[in-house]
Write an enzyme that holds these catalytic residues in place. Structure first.
Site, PDB file in Angstrom:
ATOM      1  N   HIS A  12       0.862  -1.222  -0.008  1.00  0.00           N
ATOM      2  CA  HIS A  12       0.013  -0.183  -0.100  1.00  0.00           C
ATOM      3  C   HIS A  12       0.987   1.332   0.011  1.00  0.00           C
ATOM      4  CE1 HIS A  12      -3.163   2.610   2.358  1.00  0.00           C
ATOM      5  NE2 HIS A  12      -3.577   2.427   0.893  1.00  0.00           N
ATOM      6  N   HIS A  54      -1.571  11.182  -1.860  1.00  0.00           N
ATOM      7  CA  HIS A  54      -2.985  10.834  -1.427  1.00  0.00           C
ATOM      8  C   HIS A  54      -3.883  11.944  -1.099  1.00  0.00           C
ATOM      9  CE1 HIS A  54      -5.859   9.551   1.831  1.00  0.00           C
ATOM     10  NE2 HIS A  54      -5.911   8.443   1.044  1.00  0.00           N
TER      11      HIS A  54
END
Length: 245
Positions: A12, A54
């Site tokens: 991730h 992000h």
């Protein structure tokens, strides 16, 4: 169902807890731990360069301030995207998606690109990332998997590069999740792991969809999902799981 070319274990944001997330350093750290598939977040700079981040704003993972997509890439490239995690990572720059593409292709890895558009830029992000990804992965045995929570971004990606596989990201399995994934011609759904059970996996498989789960960091959760026959597990815990398992 057609063969699924992606490794089961996916790091991730790279190895985004051991190294600065969404940087080349994080991918190298994931590689060092044996991972050969990575997830990253992609958005556009003000001048249209796809880069990894992000959040909508810069404060959490860089020394910059304000909306990330308000800056040109020349400005973004000068930021420190590593010092927030630890002094040892200070000076690590933000990564372009093109640099990530070069890394994963050179090392025989796979990539899940999450389309992470800023406000009002869903279609522009989907179109640009998909079109450029199709160019950067031209001739690759394993294309990137494009995923998003944003249906407009996925629809734009489909229009720009229909040959690239897409996945719908879901926090929960609402009533019409399967129909939405099918309308977008998705190859997979990527679901928050606590929302996944045997029934959902069966329904998705019957519809020809692969099923991935995020963010799986505990061994008990991983065992449950593997027992369900899950196709992919996205994890932060790259130092605790064996990606060959």
């Amino acid at each position: 169902m057609t063969a699924w070319p992606y490794p089961r274990w996916i790091a991730h944001r790279g190895a985004g807890t051991l190294a600065p997330e969404n940087t080349l350093a994080a991918l190298r750290e994931g590689w060092r731990h044996g991972f050969r598939a990575f997830e990253c977040d992609a958005k556009l700079s003000a001048d249209g360069v796809p880069f990894l981040l992000h959040d909508d704003t810069l404060e959490r993972t860089t020394d910059g301030r304000g909306p990330a997509e308000a800056l040109n890439w020349a400005e973004l490239s000068r930021l420190d995207a590593g010092g927030w995690l630890a002094p040892a990572w200070a000076g690590e720059p933000p990564a372009t998606l093109q640099a990530v593409a070069a890394f994963v292709r050179a090392n025989g890895c796979a990539l899940n690109i999450e389309l992470k558009p800023g406000p009002g830029r869903a279609r522009a992000t989907g179109e640009a990332v998909a079109a450029l990804a199709a160019r950067w992965w031209a001739g690759a045995a394993v294309p990137p998997l494009l995923s998003s929570f944003d249906a407009d971004a996925l629809a734009a990606a489909r229009s720009a590069a229909p040959q690239l596989p897409r996945a719908l990201l879901l926090e929960a399995l609402a009533d019409r999740w399967l129909g939405q994934a099918q309308r977008l011609d998705c190859a997979a759904v990527v679901v928050e792991h606590t929302a996944l059970g045997a029934e959902a996996v069966v329904h998705a498989r019957r519809a020809g969809l692969r099923v991935l789960a995020y963010t799986v960091n505990e061994p008990g959760d991983a065992r449950r999902l593997l027992d369900l026959g899950i196709d992919g597990l996205i994890t932060d815990a790259v130092d605790r799981f064996d990606p060959a398992s």
